[in-house]
Design a protein around this motif. Structure first.
Motif, short mmCIF file in Angstrom:
data_model
loop_
_atom_site.label_atom_id
_atom_site.label_comp_id
_atom_site.label_asym_id
_atom_site.label_seq_id
_atom_site.Cartn_x
_atom_site.Cartn_y
_atom_site.Cartn_z
N GLU A 1 20.98 -77.85 -10.34
CA GLU A 1 22.10 -78.50 -9.66
C GLU A 1 21.65 -79.53 -8.62
N GLY A 2 20.39 -79.51 -8.26
CA GLY A 2 19.89 -80.42 -7.23
C GLY A 2 18.70 -79.80 -6.51
N TYR A 3 18.38 -80.33 -5.35
CA TYR A 3 17.24 -79.83 -4.59
C TYR A 3 17.63 -78.66 -3.71
N ILE B 1 17.99 -86.84 4.95
CA ILE B 1 16.74 -87.60 4.75
C ILE B 1 16.35 -87.59 3.28
N LEU B 2 16.46 -86.43 2.64
CA LEU B 2 16.12 -86.31 1.22
C LEU B 2 17.01 -87.19 0.36
N GLU B 3 18.30 -87.18 0.67
CA GLU B 3 19.27 -87.97 -0.08
C GLU B 3 18.97 -89.46 -0.01
N GLU C 1 8.35 -90.88 -7.49
CA GLU C 1 9.52 -91.75 -7.38
C GLU C 1 10.83 -90.97 -7.54
N ASP C 2 10.76 -89.76 -8.10
CA ASP C 2 11.95 -88.95 -8.30
C ASP C 2 12.20 -87.99 -7.14
N PHE C 3 11.37 -88.08 -6.12
CA PHE C 3 11.45 -87.13 -5.01
C PHE C 3 12.55 -87.55 -4.02
N ARG C 4 13.74 -87.65 -4.53
CA ARG C 4 14.91 -87.96 -3.72
C ARG C 4 16.16 -87.55 -4.50
N GLY C 5 17.21 -87.30 -3.79
CA GLY C 5 18.44 -86.89 -4.45
C GLY C 5 19.25 -85.95 -3.58
#
Length: 314
Positions: free
Chosen positions: A174-176, A206-208, A223-227
């Motif tokens: 579902e997400g981080y 900050i993550l978002e 590069e995918d370390f956000r969301g």
């Protein structure tokens, strides 16, 4: 002998008043750590002393075995344990983690005799948290520990830096998931949901916005370390807690993150007014968990003379 007698020979006693500095706007702090936002609310003077004056408490000559030290040991133990077992837990995860806990204590102290009783009492909490970890990994993938992140907020056309270090970041369908380990303190899902515990929602912000980065530049998928975060949780590894050792919220956290972001921006705007003072301990009902500036603020002196400060906890 005459000097000794003069110590109590005061002609005019004038206790210092409660500190409430009002520096010009250009001298006011323009940054804060996610862990210090709650302290800014409970003790604005302490926030100003740390970020405005740049004052830090010197390390003690003798290290005390307090909650702060036990928290450092616990965090280091998780960091080294997860580095060795990032994907699959060993059959004897309890014993392995206790070994990492012992090594962390040894690394932070020259002698660990004062902590042996605490480490011995951690057997039960470690079994509970490792059982939880085993179930948790069925639907979650560990990504990073002690990840540093920062974000520049635009508040009224002026920048303000928010930064912090996430204890742990996992990936779920579902997400981080953002996880913070605690060795003590009062944490609840209700406080987290209401925004009274702003640290994890601010980490989620900050993550978002893509503000976190991994310490290892060779890790694939950087590069995918956000969301979006779908889980915010405090995991308590505390001998005093036998039940409800996690305090968490999960699902759609958009409203919570927006609430905390708006609250922080409102706080920034409020203290950009030169008429706003950085008052020391303004509300006796909301006291900081740790306070390094009690002596600097001379709280014992002004709280005795100030009738409005009768409930200040020293």
């Amino acid at each position: 002998l005459r000097w000794a007698r003069m110590v109590d020979d005061a002609v005019d006693v004038r206790p210092v008043s409660r500190p409430c500095p009002r520096p010009p706007v250009f001298l006011r702090p323009s940054r804060v750590s996610v862990t210090r936002v709650d302290g800014w609310l409970s003790d604005p003077y302490g926030y100003y002393a740390r970020y405005g004056l740049g004052l830090k408490k010197l390390p003690p000559l003798r290290i005390e075995s307090d909650h702060a030290l036990r928290g450092q040991i616990l965090h280091r133990a998780f960091e080294t344990f997860l580095a060795v077992h990032p994907e699959i837990l060993p059959p004897d995860a309890d014993g392995q983690f206790l070994c990492h806990l012992q090594k962390a204590a040894t690394a932070l102290l020259h002698e660990t005799e004062t902590l042996q009783f605490w480490i011995t009492r951690m057997d039960g909490p470690v079994r509970r948290i490792m059982a939880h970890e085993r179930i948790w990994r069925e639907t979650s993938k560990f990504l990073a520990t002690e990840a540093f992140g920062s974000l520049i907020l635009d508040v009224g056309g002026q920048p303000f830096t928010l930064y912090g270090r996430a204890d742990r970041i996992d990936r779920r369908s579902e997400g981080y998931a953002l996880i913070d380990y605690k060795s003590g303190g009062s944490f609840s899902s209700h406080k987290l949901q209401n925004g009274d515990l702003p640290q994890l929602p601010l980490e989620a912000l900050i993550l978002e916005r893509g503000g976190f980065r991994r310490s290892d530049p060779d890790v694939q998928g950087l590069e995918d370390f956000r969301g979006r975060a779908s889980y915010l949780g405090y995991w308590m590894v505390n001998a005093g807690r036998k039940e409800e050792f996690t305090a968490a919220v999960e699902g759609d956290l958009t409203a919570l993150i927006t609430l905390v972001e708006d609250g922080l921006k409102g706080l920034i705007v409020h203290y950009r007014n030169e008429k706003t003072a950085y008052i020391n301990l303004p509300d006796p009902r909301r006291m900081p968990r740790y306070n390094d500036y009690l002596h600097l603020a001379r709280v014992r002196e002004w709280s005795v003379a100030d009738s409005d400060a009768e409930e200040v906890i020293l």
